[in-house]
Design a protein around this motif. Sequence first.
Motif, mmCIF file in Angstrom:
data_model
loop_
_atom_site.group_PDB
_atom_site.id
_atom_site.type_symbol
_atom_site.label_atom_id
_atom_site.label_comp_id
_atom_site.label_asym_id
_atom_site.label_seq_id
_atom_site.Cartn_x
_atom_site.Cartn_y
_atom_site.Cartn_z
ATOM 1 N N TYR A 120 -15.677 1.986 24.810
ATOM 2 C CA TYR A 120 -16.474 0.749 24.811
ATOM 3 C C TYR A 120 -17.967 1.052 24.791
ATOM 4 N N HIS A 121 -18.355 1.706 23.715
ATOM 5 C CA HIS A 121 -19.761 1.927 23.350
ATOM 6 C C HIS A 121 -19.760 1.811 21.837
ATOM 7 N N LEU A 122 -20.543 0.878 21.305
ATOM 8 C CA LEU A 122 -20.493 0.552 19.878
ATOM 9 C C LEU A 122 -20.544 1.809 19.007
ATOM 10 N N HIS A 123 -19.611 1.918 18.079
ATOM 11 C CA HIS A 123 -19.593 3.055 17.156
ATOM 12 C C HIS A 123 -18.964 2.658 15.839
ATOM 13 N N MET A 124 -19.448 3.296 14.802
ATOM 14 C CA MET A 124 -18.906 3.118 13.449
ATOM 15 C C MET A 124 -18.185 4.397 13.061
ATOM 16 N N HIS A 125 -16.931 4.268 12.610
ATOM 17 C CA HIS A 125 -16.203 5.400 12.056
ATOM 18 C C HIS A 125 -16.588 5.529 10.586
ATOM 19 N N ILE A 126 -16.833 6.754 10.142
ATOM 20 C CA ILE A 126 -17.097 7.040 8.722
ATOM 21 C C ILE A 126 -16.033 8.039 8.279
ATOM 22 N N LEU A 127 -15.180 7.616 7.359
ATOM 23 C CA LEU A 127 -14.029 8.425 6.943
ATOM 24 C C LEU A 127 -14.046 8.648 5.446
ATOM 25 N N GLY A 128 -13.557 9.841 5.045
ATOM 26 C CA GLY A 128 -13.454 10.085 3.613
ATOM 27 C C GLY A 128 -12.794 11.411 3.321
ATOM 28 N N GLY A 129 -12.559 11.647 2.043
ATOM 29 C CA GLY A 129 -11.930 12.889 1.611
ATOM 30 C C GLY A 129 -10.548 12.638 1.038
ATOM 31 N N ASP A 130 -9.897 13.734 0.602
ATOM 32 C CA ASP A 130 -8.629 13.621 -0.110
ATOM 33 C C ASP A 130 -7.511 13.027 0.732
ATOM 34 N N SER A 131 -7.526 13.264 2.039
ATOM 35 C CA SER A 131 -6.396 12.844 2.870
ATOM 36 C C SER A 131 -6.540 11.424 3.400
ATOM 37 N N LEU A 132 -7.519 10.686 2.898
ATOM 38 C CA LEU A 132 -7.723 9.323 3.400
ATOM 39 C C LEU A 132 -6.511 8.455 3.042
ATOM 40 N N PRO A 133 -5.821 7.903 4.042
ATOM 41 C CA PRO A 133 -4.631 7.119 3.735
ATOM 42 C C PRO A 133 -4.995 5.747 3.190
ATOM 43 N N GLY A 134 -4.020 5.068 2.620
ATOM 44 C CA GLY A 134 -4.257 3.692 2.181
ATOM 45 C C GLY A 134 -4.453 2.789 3.381
ATOM 46 N N PHE A 135 -5.044 1.661 3.145
ATOM 47 C CA PHE A 135 -5.277 0.711 4.227
ATOM 48 C C PHE A 135 -4.508 -0.561 3.914
ATOM 49 N N ALA A 136 -3.476 -0.852 4.735
ATOM 50 C CA ALA A 136 -2.643 -2.016 4.449
ATOM 51 C C ALA A 136 -2.697 -2.987 5.607
#
Length: 112
Positions: A96-112
């Motif tokens: 509970y401290h504001l944060h943004m996740h930044i994700l990327g690369g070949d293994s990035l899964p789909g988002f459903a």
Amino acid sequence: MSDCLFCNISQGNIPSDIVYEDDQVVVFKDIYPKADVHLLMISRQHIGSLNELDKSHDELICHMMRLLSKLAKDQGLDNGFRTIINTGPGGGQEVYHLHMHILGGDSLPGFA
Ligand code: AMP
Ligand code: ZN
């Protein structure tokens, strides 16, 4: 907040793998990466979540949003990246401290 994990990371009391920092934010590698690249951007100021934002945070949030693209490019994510902000128990927020996740690369899964 002395008992906040991300405040302690921001202040250097708890070690982290920092890739960028300035007077407003710190960016470091997630300790349990969910993708080839998985960074967390936190505000130096303690803000619990998106639910606590008000007008006084406008400049900070704008700064964080504008930094995302540079951070992704610095990690070699020229083809794009994903940004996630979990909010509250219903959003899966664990710290509970504001944060943004930044994700990327070949293994990035789909988002459903
Ligand atoms: P959230 O579920 O959005 O609150 O995300 C919290 C994130 O913090 C998770 O992805 C954790 O893997 C990450 N995390 C927890 N402790 C640490 C730590 N000491 N250093 C880096 N990342 C951490
Ligand atoms: Zn904090």
